[in-house]
Design a protein around this motif. Structure first.
Motif, PDB file in Angstrom:
ATOM      1  N   LEU A  60      48.498  33.884  38.280  1.00  0.00           N
ATOM      2  CA  LEU A  60      49.717  34.259  38.996  1.00  0.00           C
ATOM      3  C   LEU A  60      49.487  35.491  39.869  1.00  0.00           C
ATOM      4  CD1 LEU A  60      52.222  33.678  36.087  1.00  0.00           C
ATOM      5  CD2 LEU A  60      52.305  32.499  38.280  1.00  0.00           C
ATOM      6  N   HIS A  61      48.805  36.481  39.327  1.00  0.00           N
ATOM      7  CA  HIS A  61      48.496  37.675  40.117  1.00  0.00           C
ATOM      8  C   HIS A  61      47.621  37.318  41.315  1.00  0.00           C
ATOM      9  CE1 HIS A  61      49.965  41.313  37.993  1.00  0.00           C
ATOM     10  NE2 HIS A  61      50.033  40.488  36.968  1.00  0.00           N
ATOM     11  N   ARG A  62      46.682  36.402  41.103  1.00  0.00           N
ATOM     12  CA  ARG A  62      45.817  35.991  42.214  1.00  0.00           C
ATOM     13  C   ARG A  62      46.643  35.326  43.311  1.00  0.00           C
ATOM     14  NH1 ARG A  62      41.389  37.841  44.495  1.00  0.00           N
ATOM     15  NH2 ARG A  62      40.342  36.271  45.754  1.00  0.00           N
ATOM     16  N   ALA A  63      47.606  34.492  42.910  1.00  0.00           N
ATOM     17  CA  ALA A  63      48.465  33.831  43.893  1.00  0.00           C
ATOM     18  C   ALA A  63      49.243  34.856  44.710  1.00  0.00           C
ATOM     19  CB  ALA A  63      49.417  32.869  43.189  1.00  0.00           C
ATOM     20  N   VAL A  64      49.796  35.847  44.032  1.00  0.00           N
ATOM     21  CA  VAL A  64      50.564  36.881  44.733  1.00  0.00           C
ATOM     22  C   VAL A  64      49.660  37.685  45.660  1.00  0.00           C
ATOM     23  CG1 VAL A  64      51.873  39.018  44.402  1.00  0.00           C
ATOM     24  CG2 VAL A  64      52.344  37.023  42.966  1.00  0.00           C
ATOM     25  N   PHE A  65      48.471  38.027  45.180  1.00  0.00           N
ATOM     26  CA  PHE A  65      47.527  38.795  45.994  1.00  0.00           C
ATOM     27  C   PHE A  65      47.169  38.044  47.276  1.00  0.00           C
ATOM     28  CE2 PHE A  65      43.016  39.523  47.069  1.00  0.00           C
ATOM     29  CZ  PHE A  65      43.074  40.859  47.424  1.00  0.00           C
ATOM     30  N   ARG A  74      42.227  42.298  35.790  1.00  0.00           N
ATOM     31  CA  ARG A  74      42.762  42.810  37.054  1.00  0.00           C
ATOM     32  C   ARG A  74      41.700  42.758  38.144  1.00  0.00           C
ATOM     33  NH1 ARG A  74      47.032  45.452  38.886  1.00  0.00           N
ATOM     34  NH2 ARG A  74      47.975  45.424  36.815  1.00  0.00           N
ATOM     35  N   GLU A  75      40.473  43.052  37.770  1.00  0.00           N
ATOM     36  CA  GLU A  75      39.385  42.994  38.750  1.00  0.00           C
ATOM     37  C   GLU A  75      39.222  41.578  39.285  1.00  0.00           C
ATOM     38  OE1 GLU A  75      34.558  43.812  38.993  1.00  0.00           O
ATOM     39  OE2 GLU A  75      35.710  44.480  37.253  1.00  0.00           O
ATOM     40  N   ILE A  76      39.376  40.583  38.407  1.00  0.00           N
ATOM     41  CA  ILE A  76      39.270  39.185  38.829  1.00  0.00           C
ATOM     42  C   ILE A  76      40.438  38.810  39.735  1.00  0.00           C
ATOM     43  CG2 ILE A  76      39.395  36.801  37.986  1.00  0.00           C
ATOM     44  CD1 ILE A  76      37.877  37.788  35.481  1.00  0.00           C
ATOM     45  N   ALA A  77      41.652  39.192  39.335  1.00  0.00           N
ATOM     46  CA  ALA A  77      42.846  38.793  40.085  1.00  0.00           C
ATOM     47  C   ALA A  77      42.914  39.446  41.456  1.00  0.00           C
ATOM     48  CB  ALA A  77      44.101  39.131  39.286  1.00  0.00           C
ATOM     49  N   TYR A  78      42.433  40.678  41.566  1.00  0.00           N
ATOM     50  CA  TYR A  78      42.596  41.428  42.810  1.00  0.00           C
ATOM     51  C   TYR A  78      41.287  41.643  43.564  1.00  0.00           C
ATOM     52  CZ  TYR A  78      47.389  42.206  41.435  1.00  0.00           C
ATOM     53  OH  TYR A  78      48.706  42.007  41.093  1.00  0.00           O
ATOM     54  N   ARG A  79      40.278  40.885  43.223  1.00  0.00           N
ATOM     55  CA  ARG A  79      39.038  40.950  43.997  1.00  0.00           C
ATOM     56  C   ARG A  79      39.324  40.517  45.433  1.00  0.00           C
ATOM     57  NH1 ARG A  79      33.243  38.306  42.204  1.00  0.00           N
ATOM     58  NH2 ARG A  79      32.317  38.132  44.265  1.00  0.00           N
ATOM     59  N   THR A 130      37.294  31.443  32.887  1.00  0.00           N
ATOM     60  CA  THR A 130      37.472  30.872  31.559  1.00  0.00           C
ATOM     61  C   THR A 130      37.822  31.955  30.557  1.00  0.00           C
ATOM     62  OG1 THR A 130      35.131  31.096  30.971  1.00  0.00           O
ATOM     63  CG2 THR A 130      35.810  29.052  32.056  1.00  0.00           C
ATOM     64  N   GLY A 131      38.385  31.535  29.450  1.00  0.00           N
ATOM     65  CA  GLY A 131      38.744  32.451  28.377  1.00  0.00           C
ATOM     66  C   GLY A 131      39.519  31.700  27.324  1.00  0.00           C
ATOM     67  N   GLY A 132      39.493  32.194  26.111  1.00  0.00           N
ATOM     68  CA  GLY A 132      40.194  31.543  25.024  1.00  0.00           C
ATOM     69  C   GLY A 132      41.701  31.690  25.151  1.00  0.00           C
ATOM     70  N   ALA A 133      42.406  31.080  24.208  1.00  0.00           N
ATOM     71  CA  ALA A 133      43.865  31.156  24.206  1.00  0.00           C
ATOM     72  C   ALA A 133      44.313  32.605  24.086  1.00  0.00           C
ATOM     73  CB  ALA A 133      44.420  30.331  23.046  1.00  0.00           C
ATOM     74  N   GLY A 134      45.300  32.975  24.899  1.00  0.00           N
ATOM     75  CA  GLY A 134      45.852  34.319  24.828  1.00  0.00           C
ATOM     76  C   GLY A 134      45.086  35.369  25.589  1.00  0.00           C
ATOM     77  N   THR A 135      44.085  34.980  26.384  1.00  0.00           N
ATOM     78  CA  THR A 135      43.293  35.972  27.116  1.00  0.00           C
ATOM     79  C   THR A 135      43.871  36.290  28.486  1.00  0.00           C
ATOM     80  OG1 THR A 135      41.838  34.195  27.899  1.00  0.00           O
ATOM     81  CG2 THR A 135      41.137  35.410  25.936  1.00  0.00           C
ATOM     82  N   GLY A 136      45.001  35.701  28.836  1.00  0.00           N
ATOM     83  CA  GLY A 136      45.669  36.080  30.077  1.00  0.00           C
ATOM     84  C   GLY A 136      45.256  35.298  31.301  1.00  0.00           C
ATOM     85  N   LYS A 137      44.754  34.073  31.116  1.00  0.00           N
ATOM     86  CA  LYS A 137      44.309  33.288  32.271  1.00  0.00           C
ATOM     87  C   LYS A 137      45.472  32.952  33.203  1.00  0.00           C
ATOM     88  CE  LYS A 137      42.598  29.991  29.801  1.00  0.00           C
ATOM     89  NZ  LYS A 137      43.001  30.586  28.507  1.00  0.00           N
ATOM     90  N   THR A 138      46.612  32.549  32.619  1.00  0.00           N
ATOM     91  CA  THR A 138      47.753  32.180  33.455  1.00  0.00           C
ATOM     92  C   THR A 138      48.282  33.383  34.223  1.00  0.00           C
ATOM     93  OG1 THR A 138      48.398  30.335  32.028  1.00  0.00           O
ATOM     94  CG2 THR A 138      50.113  31.286  33.420  1.00  0.00           C
ATOM     95  N   VAL A 139      48.416  34.519  33.553  1.00  0.00           N
ATOM     96  CA  VAL A 139      48.902  35.721  34.227  1.00  0.00           C
ATOM     97  C   VAL A 139      47.936  36.132  35.333  1.00  0.00           C
ATOM     98  CG1 VAL A 139      49.517  38.135  33.916  1.00  0.00           C
ATOM     99  CG2 VAL A 139      50.134  36.473  32.179  1.00  0.00           C
ATOM    100  N   THR A 140      46.644  36.015  35.067  1.00  0.00           N
ATOM    101  CA  THR A 140      45.650  36.344  36.086  1.00  0.00           C
ATOM    102  C   THR A 140      45.784  35.411  37.286  1.00  0.00           C
ATOM    103  OG1 THR A 140      44.135  37.135  34.379  1.00  0.00           O
ATOM    104  CG2 THR A 140      43.182  36.637  36.525  1.00  0.00           C
ATOM    105  N   LEU A 198      39.434  27.541  46.099  1.00  0.00           N
ATOM    106  CA  LEU A 198      39.882  27.087  44.782  1.00  0.00           C
ATOM    107  C   LEU A 198      39.708  28.203  43.753  1.00  0.00           C
ATOM    108  CD1 LEU A 198      38.509  23.441  44.319  1.00  0.00           C
ATOM    109  CD2 LEU A 198      40.896  24.138  44.218  1.00  0.00           C
ATOM    110  N   PHE A 199      40.756  28.431  42.956  1.00  0.00           N
ATOM    111  CA  PHE A 199      40.719  29.399  41.861  1.00  0.00           C
ATOM    112  C   PHE A 199      41.236  28.655  40.637  1.00  0.00           C
ATOM    113  CE2 PHE A 199      42.327  32.805  39.192  1.00  0.00           C
ATOM    114  CZ  PHE A 199      41.399  33.830  39.364  1.00  0.00           C
TER     115      PHE A 199
END
Length: 502
Positions: A277-282, A250-255, A265-275, A477-478
């Motif tokens: 998407l949140h960044r795009a909305v923010f 959340r800190e990354i997405a809403y900075r 970066t992050g492994g599979a299932g760490t929420g990169k896509t959701v992050t 770029l994100f």
């Protein structure tokens, strides 16, 4: 009445199920809320690695996997899978509470048991121990499970550690990777403790308290407050993933802002896509003009999935109109069409193969070699003249080429590209290269922000296109790629400044 928790993994699997199976899951959960265990067929498995694991019958073909407490009435619904897969999952996993962080963890105990003899045999012939410099007390202090210490002591190389990546709990694996890289125990603790949600850092961990561990692991598990909340979650499983945003994510997405291109970066299932998407909305909420944010990815199917997920994440019309979801090829098509007033003509792969075979026959070079040299060196680096190619790096291309050989290769490739030009045709990568050039010449770029999901498969020409799609500056770029083995940087790839990593 029992209280039910759900795992992020369960939501991911539930979203894939056909409607009749989803209804069967809903019915099973309803019975669970009524505490009618007999109706649920809550079954213990004799050969399970974790004695608290149970399965529940969904229908004749599917079963759910549940973590049941030794006492109390809080249950955790872990996943729902076809019968045999559910049994395999249930009998192989072991859930524990991290003794340092207090979070709930899962490991593939059966996989670890299977690999242990191989590691033991390798350790006999090795003069070194990977973690000889780290005391057992420090390993435990950093959350390495006491039961795993003997296995950790068998590791003699980084390759052996990498073999455990999908078997160990993520937090424990990260600790071992950091220690193997030379970080001190104090430095490692400073990093891993930052991932705990605010206010949940334990002063003392009760490794038997599953409920407290779930509360400290909101990125993977959450207790449901009641039937209404659960119904809403199951109605839109992806939408519910918002509750699983880890505080660090959340800190990354809403900075408020990043100074420039940002790599997450992050492994599979760490929420990169959701992050992402949140960044795009923010960013869209702060934007003033329509289509200010480009959310892009590699393929059309992935872009369609992002668009669907974005619709679940926000229903604000003014936000949605400020975000455009396009895959990279569609962006290149649009830029080309706007510049030339016509749609690009993409060459048929079979016809392109014939052109390369013809070039190979007249040059003495292999057709596959010529095409890969064009894609991996010439197009990748945006080379326009033979003089540039003579001095270009050819990392990973095998045997070195003399200057006269490079000139011969250039001529063979030029025959193919000249033919395409005469036919008015392009490959997708050529189109991206041309679109990047066209955008670079524009005084105004089409977007303020570009967010890239699953960017690991993009070609440097496509990266150049995306880097020119937004003006250079804060938050341009994100990028959230899936991890791949490290390789030397290729000219044309995005810079990695201002990056955030989890």
């Amino acid at each position: 009445m029992p209280r039910l928790g759900i795992a992020k993994e369960f939501l991911a699997e539930y979203a894939k199920l056909q409607k009749p199976v989803q209804k069967a899951v809903d019915a099973a959960i309803a019975k669970f809320r009524e505490h009618t265990h007999a109706g649920l067929h809550l079954e213990k498995l004799n050969n399970a690695k974790d004695p608290r694991i149970r399965t529940i019958r969904i229908n004749d073909f599917y079963r759910g996997v549940v973590l049941a407490p030794d006492s109390g009435d809080e249950f955790l619904l872990l996943t729902v899978l076809p019968h045999d897969e559910a049994i395999a999952y249930a009998t192989s996993r072991r859930f524990t509470v991290n003794q340092a962080l207090g979070v709930l963890e899962v490991r593939d105990q059966r996989g670890l048991d299977a690999i242990e003899p191989t590691l033991r045999e390798a350790a006999k012939g090795s003069p070194r121990q990977l973690f000889a410099h780290v005391k057992d007390a420090d390993l435990k202090r950093l959350g390495i499970d006491s039961h795993l210490l003997p296995l950790v002591r068998l590791l003699s190389t980084e390759e052996h550690l990498e073999a455990l990546a999908n078997l160990l709990p993520a937090a424990q694996y990260d600790v071992l990777v950091a220690l193997a890289a030379g970080y001190t125990p104090e430095e490692v603790w400073s990093e891993i403790s930052a991932y705990l949600p605010a206010g949940t850092r334990p002063t003392e961990v009760d490794t038997e308290d599953i409920s407290a561990a779930i509360a400290r692991t909101p990125d993977r598990f959450a207790m449901v407050s009641g039937p209404e909340e659960l119904t809403q979650i199951l109605k839109h499983p992806f939408d519910a993933w918002r509750i699983f945003l880890h505080p660090a994510q959340r800190e990354i997405a809403y900075r408020s802002s990043y100074s420039g291109p940002t790599l997450v970066t992050g492994g599979a299932g760490t929420g990169k896509t959701v992050t992402a998407l949140h960044r795009a909305v923010f960013l869209a909420r702060r934007a003033a003009a329509p289509a200010s944010v480009l959310l892009t990815t590699f393929t059309r199917n992935l872009a369609d999935a992002l668009d669907h997920q974005l619709a679940l994440l926000t229903d604000e019309p003014e936000v949605r109109e400020r975000i455009e979801v396009l895959n990279v090829d569609r962006l290149a098509h649009r830029v080309f069409s706007e510049a030339y007033g016509r749609q690009p003509d993409i060459v048929d792969p079979r016809e392109l193969r014939q052109l390369w075979e013809k070039a190979a026959a007249s040059s003495g070079f292999n057709a596959v070699f010529l095409e890969r040299e064009w894609v991996q060196v010439i197009l990748a680096q945006g080379l326009r003249e033979p003089a540039q190619y003579l001095t270009a790096r050819r990392h990973g291309r095998g045997k070195a080429l003399r200057a006269d050989q490079r000139l011969a290769v250039w001529e063979a490739i030029r025959h193919v590209t000249d033919t395409l030009r005469q036919l008015g045709q392009h490959t997708h990568l050529q189109l991206a290269d041309e679109a990047a050039r066209l955008l670079a010449e524009r005084p105004v770029r089409p977007y303020r922000h570009v967010i890239v999901d699953e960017g690991q498969d993009l070609h440097p020409a496509q990266w150049r296109l995306l880097s020119h799609a937004a003006a250079r500056g804060p938050d341009d770029l994100f990028i959230s790629p899936r991890p791949t083995p490290p390789t030397p940087p290729t000219p044309g790839m995005p810079p990695r400044r201002g990056g955030a990593v989890w």
